[in-house]
Design an enzyme around this catalytic site. Structure first.
Site, PDB file in Angstrom:
ATOM      1  N   CYS A  51       0.823  -1.218   0.000  1.00 28.33           N
ATOM      2  CA  CYS A  51       0.000   0.000   0.000  1.00 28.33           C
ATOM      3  C   CYS A  51       0.858   1.271   0.000  1.00 28.33           C
ATOM      4  CB  CYS A  51      -0.911  -0.014   1.224  1.00 28.33           C
ATOM      5  SG  CYS A  51      -1.675   1.560   1.603  1.00 28.33           S
ATOM      6  N   GLY A  52       0.643   2.114  -0.997  1.00 31.46           N
ATOM      7  CA  GLY A  52       1.423   3.354  -1.094  1.00 31.46           C
ATOM      8  C   GLY A  52       1.206   4.276   0.080  1.00 31.46           C
ATOM      9  N   HIS A  53      -0.034   4.380   0.567  1.00 31.39           N
ATOM     10  CA  HIS A  53      -0.329   5.253   1.704  1.00 31.39           C
ATOM     11  C   HIS A  53       0.374   4.752   2.970  1.00 31.39           C
ATOM     12  CE1 HIS A  53      -3.153   7.527  -0.598  1.00 31.39           C
ATOM     13  NE2 HIS A  53      -3.932   6.497  -0.812  1.00 31.39           N
ATOM     14  N   CYS A  54       0.425   3.419   3.121  1.00 31.33           N
ATOM     15  CA  CYS A  54       1.090   2.831   4.290  1.00 31.33           C
ATOM     16  C   CYS A  54       2.588   3.125   4.260  1.00 31.33           C
ATOM     17  CB  CYS A  54       0.849   1.321   4.339  1.00 31.33           C
ATOM     18  SG  CYS A  54      -0.900   0.855   4.363  1.00 31.33           S
TER      19      CYS A  54
END
Length: 512
Positions: A51-54
């Site tokens: 996950c990019g946001h993570c």
């Protein structure tokens, strides 16, 4: 005494079993309950490695964990790989990444959703508000100086009488705002240090004016509005970290300047943008987006922009429906931006709807190609039943649906009254349909009533066929009953397909 020693020994043993990475506890189903027992206040991030946001959150999350650990706080930060610990993820209703929940007092039944920003200070301040008093008391000048120095934004209430109506309203406002530290003082020395001569509320910040003094009647609502209006810079850059503040705030009208940070005239245009922002504080949020950053390309696409078309200005409202506006002039000056915003606040602007040109061969194939310019004519043709897929080129679910949709088009290609069509909703917008997720499937039955029916059945050739043969009754629902509506704040959650194994979400939709 013996019982106490046994308890301590067990507590040490439990702690020893929980691994740490950069001061963040690594939790699994096997040690989750033990962690809640050992740490009465614990913030848990459910994440996915892809996950990019993570990934963007990780350094700030670790920094926050380190800050709390350095203070010997009993608050700990933890993380769970939700792709591995699927039972835990399911138990706590994890549907997106990251999902962050706060467990207080070892209570695992009703954790609170984390609702603040994604920078270390935001995380720490939110947690301290949840575990301590909403308002700290300052007795020494050094206490006040430290509070201001250690935080991007801090609020101090100057009250000689802590029981006054104003002080009570201040306390209530502080309880309602999670991501900023609030303090109060009655110290003459602190009054003198900050040149405060009477009871007042001052917001200190490390940008723009440096401080704002509240002017008005001291009520909870007025103080909340004051803080919300002044806690963000006049111009805020859109990043993974600032996105929650942008979308989670009370200001739902946003003007965006798309501009490469590397441009030679960047500072001049930023100065013009900031000058215009001064006149709309609390009304319109002014946001800068670096158009050269790869992660921002989907946002440009959402507004129908390409890198080579920047710099550009767009305005969007994030109310029940997202509505976009485009200025008539391409000029980026304080005067032109001010005039554009003035027309918007006066309700004198028409929404900007994107459309591609009509392809010459739009009706050549079994699945007809619709764009904004020909949608009305085709979809609302009173003699035709038109079934439309609203899709995004990058959407994983749309790619999975494509071969089935082509078969459906083939099945009805010779029909006299049924049309199967598709429209790229990242490049085309229409007033009659607001697309909130991909794919969105809508049926426009023949007739003069201009009816719109949502398709909520199985995405199979058989399901689609039954739906069409029943006139939109089997598998259909009245337009507006879609359960997958996109909330305004979800605009930040746009990801490339590469961020997941199949580019899809479990609910069968990719969010806009």
């Amino acid at each position: 005494m013996l019982k106490f020693l046994i308890f301590c020994t067990l507590a040490v043993a439990i702690n020893a079993e929980i691994a740490e990475e950069e001061d963040v506890l690594v939790l699994k189903k096997s040690n989750f309950d033990e962690a809640l027992q050992a740490h009465p206040n614990i913030l848990v991030e459910f994440y996915a490695p892809w996950c990019g946001h993570c990934k963007a959150l990780a350094p700030e999350y670790a920094k926050a964990a380190g800050m709390l650990k350095a203070e010997s706080s009993d608050i700990r930060l933890a993380k769970v790989d939700a792709t591995e610990e699927t039972e835990l993820a399911q138990e706590y209703g994890v549907r997106g990444y990251p999902t962050i929940k706060f467990f207080k007092g070892g209570d695992k039944e009703s954790p609170k959703e984390y609702s603040a920003g994604r920078q270390a200070d935001d995380i720490v301040n939110w947690l301290k508000k949840r575990t301590g008093p909403a308002v700290a008391t300052l007795n020494e000048v050094t206490d006040a100086e430290s509070l201001i120095a250690d935080n991007e934004v801090a609020v101090i209430g100057f009250f000689k009488d802590a029981e006054s109506a104003g002080a009570q309203a201040y306390e209530k406002a502080a309880q309602a705002i999670d991501d900023i530290p609030f303090a109060k003082t009655s110290s003459d020395a602190i009054y003198s240090k900050f040149e405060v001569s009477k009871d007042s509320v001052v917001l200190f910040k490390k940008f723009d004016e440096g401080r704002n003094t509240f002017d008005g009647e001291l009520t909870k609502e007025a103080l909340q509005s004051f803080v919300k209006a002044n806690q963000l810079p006049l111009v805020i850059e859109f990043t993974e970290q600032t996105a929650p503040k942008i979308f989670g705030g009370e200001i739902k009208s946003h003007i965006l300047m798309f501009l490469p940070k590397a441009a030679s005239d960047f500072q001049d245009k930023m100065d013009q943008f900031k000058k215009a922002a001064e006149g709309f504080k609390g009304q319109i949020l002014f946001i800068f987006i670096d158009s050269d950053i790869d992660d921002n390309q989907r946002i440009l696409e959402f507004f129908g922009l390409k890198k080579e078309e920047c710099p550009a200005i767009r305005l969007i409202t994030l109310e029940d429906e997202m509505t976009k506006y485009k200025p008539e002039s391409d000029a980026i000056t304080a005067e032109s931006i001010t005039q554009f915003c003035k027309l918007f606040t006066e309700g004198k602007l028409k929404p900007h709807l994107m459309s591609q040109d009509i392809p010459k061969d739009w009706d050549k194939n079994p699945v007809k190609v619709l764009v904004g310019k020909n949608f009305e004519e085709v979809a609302f043709n009173p003699s035709k039943n038109v079934f439309v897929e609203f899709y995004a080129p990058w959407c994983g679910h749309c790619k999975q649906l494509a071969p089935i949709w082509e078969k459906l088009g083939e099945k009805y290609k010779d029909s006299a009254d049924t049309i199967v069509a598709k429209m790229d909703s990242t490049a085309n917008e229409i007033e009659a349909v607001k697309v909130h997720s991909f794919p969105t499937l809508k049926f426009f039955p023949a007739g003069e009533e201009r009816k719109v029916i949502d398709y909520n059945g199985e995405r199979t050739l058989e399901g689609f066929t039954k739906f069409l043969e029943s006139g939109g009754k089997e598998g259909g629902a009245p337009a507006g009953d879609d359960d997958d509506d996109l909330e305004p704040e979800d605009l930040e959650d746009v990801e490339d397909d590469s961020d997941s194994e199949d580019g899809t979400d479990d609910d069968g939709h990719d969010e806009l």
